[in-house]
Design a protein around this motif. Structure first.
Motif, PDB file in Angstrom:
ATOM      1  N   GLU A  85      40.026  45.061  48.198  1.00  0.00           N
ATOM      2  CA  GLU A  85      41.382  45.486  47.854  1.00  0.00           C
ATOM      3  C   GLU A  85      41.263  46.438  46.670  1.00  0.00           C
ATOM      4  N   PRO A  86      41.449  47.748  46.874  1.00  0.00           N
ATOM      5  CA  PRO A  86      41.117  48.734  45.835  1.00  0.00           C
ATOM      6  C   PRO A  86      41.898  48.583  44.536  1.00  0.00           C
ATOM      7  N   GLN A  87      43.175  48.226  44.611  1.00  0.00           N
ATOM      8  CA  GLN A  87      43.984  48.194  43.400  1.00  0.00           C
ATOM      9  C   GLN A  87      43.647  47.009  42.503  1.00  0.00           C
ATOM     10  N   SER A  88      43.417  45.854  43.095  1.00  0.00           N
ATOM     11  CA  SER A  88      43.042  44.694  42.283  1.00  0.00           C
ATOM     12  C   SER A  88      41.544  44.666  41.999  1.00  0.00           C
ATOM     13  N   GLY A 130      36.722  29.410  35.726  1.00  0.00           N
ATOM     14  CA  GLY A 130      38.175  29.345  35.697  1.00  0.00           C
ATOM     15  C   GLY A 130      38.831  29.524  37.046  1.00  0.00           C
ATOM     16  N   MET A 131      38.031  29.720  38.099  1.00  0.00           N
ATOM     17  CA  MET A 131      38.600  29.798  39.440  1.00  0.00           C
ATOM     18  C   MET A 131      39.091  28.414  39.858  1.00  0.00           C
ATOM     19  N   ALA A 132      40.231  28.364  40.548  1.00  0.00           N
ATOM     20  CA  ALA A 132      40.791  27.086  40.975  1.00  0.00           C
ATOM     21  C   ALA A 132      41.264  27.184  42.419  1.00  0.00           C
ATOM     22  N   LEU A 160      34.055  35.316  46.315  1.00  0.00           N
ATOM     23  CA  LEU A 160      34.927  36.281  45.637  1.00  0.00           C
ATOM     24  C   LEU A 160      34.226  36.943  44.461  1.00  0.00           C
ATOM     25  N   SER A 161      34.467  38.249  44.303  1.00  0.00           N
ATOM     26  CA  SER A 161      33.981  38.988  43.148  1.00  0.00           C
ATOM     27  C   SER A 161      34.927  40.173  42.935  1.00  0.00           C
ATOM     28  N   VAL A 162      34.608  41.031  41.979  1.00  0.00           N
ATOM     29  CA  VAL A 162      35.404  42.248  41.754  1.00  0.00           C
ATOM     30  C   VAL A 162      34.463  43.435  41.644  1.00  0.00           C
ATOM     31  N   LYS A 163      34.996  44.592  41.978  1.00  0.00           N
ATOM     32  CA  LYS A 163      34.202  45.818  41.802  1.00  0.00           C
ATOM     33  C   LYS A 163      35.117  46.999  41.543  1.00  0.00           C
ATOM     34  N   TRP A 215      44.683  29.517  45.965  1.00  0.00           N
ATOM     35  CA  TRP A 215      43.329  29.868  45.501  1.00  0.00           C
ATOM     36  C   TRP A 215      43.502  30.978  44.470  1.00  0.00           C
ATOM     37  N   THR A 216      43.302  30.640  43.202  1.00  0.00           N
ATOM     38  CA  THR A 216      43.472  31.635  42.154  1.00  0.00           C
ATOM     39  C   THR A 216      42.128  32.281  41.835  1.00  0.00           C
ATOM     40  N   ALA A 217      42.136  33.611  41.787  1.00  0.00           N
ATOM     41  CA  ALA A 217      40.913  34.379  41.556  1.00  0.00           C
ATOM     42  C   ALA A 217      41.245  35.576  40.676  1.00  0.00           C
ATOM     43  N   PRO A 218      40.319  35.989  39.809  1.00  0.00           N
ATOM     44  CA  PRO A 218      40.597  37.098  38.887  1.00  0.00           C
ATOM     45  C   PRO A 218      40.548  38.458  39.579  1.00  0.00           C
ATOM     46  N   ASP A 219      41.384  39.390  39.074  1.00  0.00           N
ATOM     47  CA  ASP A 219      41.251  40.779  39.511  1.00  0.00           C
ATOM     48  C   ASP A 219      40.283  41.483  38.563  1.00  0.00           C
ATOM     49  N   LYS A 220      40.159  42.801  38.676  1.00  0.00           N
ATOM     50  CA  LYS A 220      39.165  43.524  37.878  1.00  0.00           C
ATOM     51  C   LYS A 220      39.498  43.534  36.388  1.00  0.00           C
ATOM     52  N   LYS A 221      40.734  43.173  36.039  1.00  0.00           N
ATOM     53  CA  LYS A 221      41.119  43.065  34.632  1.00  0.00           C
ATOM     54  C   LYS A 221      41.069  41.621  34.138  1.00  0.00           C
ATOM     55  N   GLY A 222      40.651  40.714  35.023  1.00  0.00           N
ATOM     56  CA  GLY A 222      40.536  39.312  34.651  1.00  0.00           C
ATOM     57  C   GLY A 222      41.785  38.499  34.896  1.00  0.00           C
ATOM     58  N   LYS A 223      42.822  39.107  35.474  1.00  0.00           N
ATOM     59  CA  LYS A 223      44.074  38.380  35.710  1.00  0.00           C
ATOM     60  C   LYS A 223      43.922  37.452  36.913  1.00  0.00           C
ATOM     61  N   GLN A 224      44.227  36.174  36.708  1.00  0.00           N
ATOM     62  CA  GLN A 224      44.117  35.177  37.767  1.00  0.00           C
ATOM     63  C   GLN A 224      45.396  35.178  38.607  1.00  0.00           C
TER      64      GLN A 224
END
Length: 378
Positions: free
Chosen positions: A298-301, A54-56, A375-378, A69-78
């Motif tokens: 980015e700690p918050q996202s 779903g990345m675009a 890109l990834s999340v942690k 460039w849309t990418a998800p945060d740790k909650k999945g929000k693009q």
């Protein structure tokens, strides 16, 4: 279990599966729309590369700009993570290089002067009397021929032929740049070029990242650079030719460090010259293999970017000159330090420093460079 109970369980499973279906994977591929018209009437297009996650990534063949460039945060929000402007007309009007291909030579060349094989060439000057980012009409202002490549890992191939003498550069240069959106949420950029006369070349992409999704500036983000040296500059930001250790300076990002911690330390001359960070770091690993060069968190996202490159250095720029007068795609004013550039490249002003890695390209040779932003999340 009795038959009635078994049937009841099966019915419950079927009900849950229909009311809460499993998330479907996106269809990977590339689409194309008209983005706008050049002053001479030629159409520029906008290409949307989408992967199964779903990345675009939206890219235009005008200047090769990464538009969004849309990418998800740790909650999945693009959310969009690169700075860009709303319309094609805004790009034609000009931006502070919000995500284009930079060439023929990224960064600065002192007074626009180079010497090749004993012959001096004068390039156009456009920044404090120096040559900057390819000149007055660099690759970021050209309409590139585009070839979309569909598939699980969609790609956009761009081609431009730079004529002999353009912006003062010798040689006809044939350039190919390919953007590939990979399955692992990485954007790969491959640069390739050939010439018919000795010339110089130093291509890069100039994306401004903001992993918060445009909610705040980048000062709370954590940066790590795999470099134990950087290039100090003079007041006009031309390298002095020295390679200085980062240890004990505001330029030490050998461990993940909050960007804002030392960015305003104007007691350090280099911070004063750059109005913050606007310098080239020298990777400890100087090989031409694809290696990890830097990371940003980015700690918050929770968004995390890993930057891999075959290049020997990276120019880190912290959007020191944005002033809120430009509004982005989301209508958010772009204020000072609202983005972070990770410009992989050879060193600024290399043709005038024999101790720097060479940027000379000769007939029969092929210039090749690769950078990957994962890109990834942690």
């Amino acid at each position: 279990m009795k038959t009635g109970g078994l049937l009841l369980c099966l019915c419950c499973v079927l009900f849950i599966s229909f009311t809460n279906p499993l998330p479907e994977k996106q269809k990977a591929g590339i689409t194309q729309t008209v983005f706008g018209k050049m002053p001479d009437g030629r159409e520029a297009h906008l290409f949307t590369l989408t992967n199964a996650a779903g990345m675009a990534v939206k890219i235009t063949n005008y200047g090769g700009y990464i538009v969004t460039w849309t990418a998800p945060d740790k909650k999945g929000k693009q959310e969009n993570i690169t700075l860009g402007v709303p319309t094609f007309a805004d790009y034609v009007k000009g931006t502070p290089a919000f995500g284009p291909i930079i060439g023929r030579y990224g960064n600065r060349i002192a007074k626009g002067k180079i010497t090749l094989d004993g012959k001096e060439y004068t390039l156009t000057t456009n920044g404090s009397g120096n040559h900057m980012h390819g000149g007055k009409i660099g690759f970021d202002k050209k309409l590139w021929a585009a070839t979309p490549v569909n598939g699980i890992e969609p790609a956009l191939k761009l081609h431009y032929t730079s004529p002999d003498g353009e912006e003062g550069y010798p040689g006809t240069l044939n350039v190919d740049v390919t953007y590939t959106l990979q399955k692992d949420n990485a954007l790969r950029i491959d640069f390739k070029a050939t010439t018919d006369k000795p010339t110089i070349i130093n291509l890069t992409n100039h994306a401004y990242f903001n992993l918060s999704g445009m909610k705040r500036d980048v000062l709370n983000q954590q940066l790590q650079i795999k470099a134990d040296q950087f290039l100090p500059t003079d007041a006009s930001q031309i390298p002095t030719g020295e390679l200085k250790p980062v240890a004990g300076t505001p330029f030490d990002f050998t461990k993940p460090t909050v960007i804002g911690n030392r960015i305003n330390d104007t007691t350090h001359t280099q911070i004063k010259y750059g109005h913050g960070y606007d310098h080239c770091w020298v990777f400890t690993d100087q090989s031409k293999k694809l290696k990890l060069g830097a990371t940003v968190y980015e700690p918050q996202s929770g968004r995390f970017i890993e930057m891999y490159t075959t290049e020997p250095g990276v120019q880190i720029y912290t959007a020191n000159h944005l002033n809120g007068k430009i509004q982005g795609v989301e209508g958010v004013p772009y204020t000072k330090r609202f983005g972070l550039c990770l410009e992989t490249q050879h060193f600024p002003d290399s043709p005038n420093h024999p101790n720097f890695p060479s940027t000379t390209l000769r007939p029969g040779e092929t210039y090749q460079s690769t950078t990957v932003y994962k890109l990834s999340v942690k």
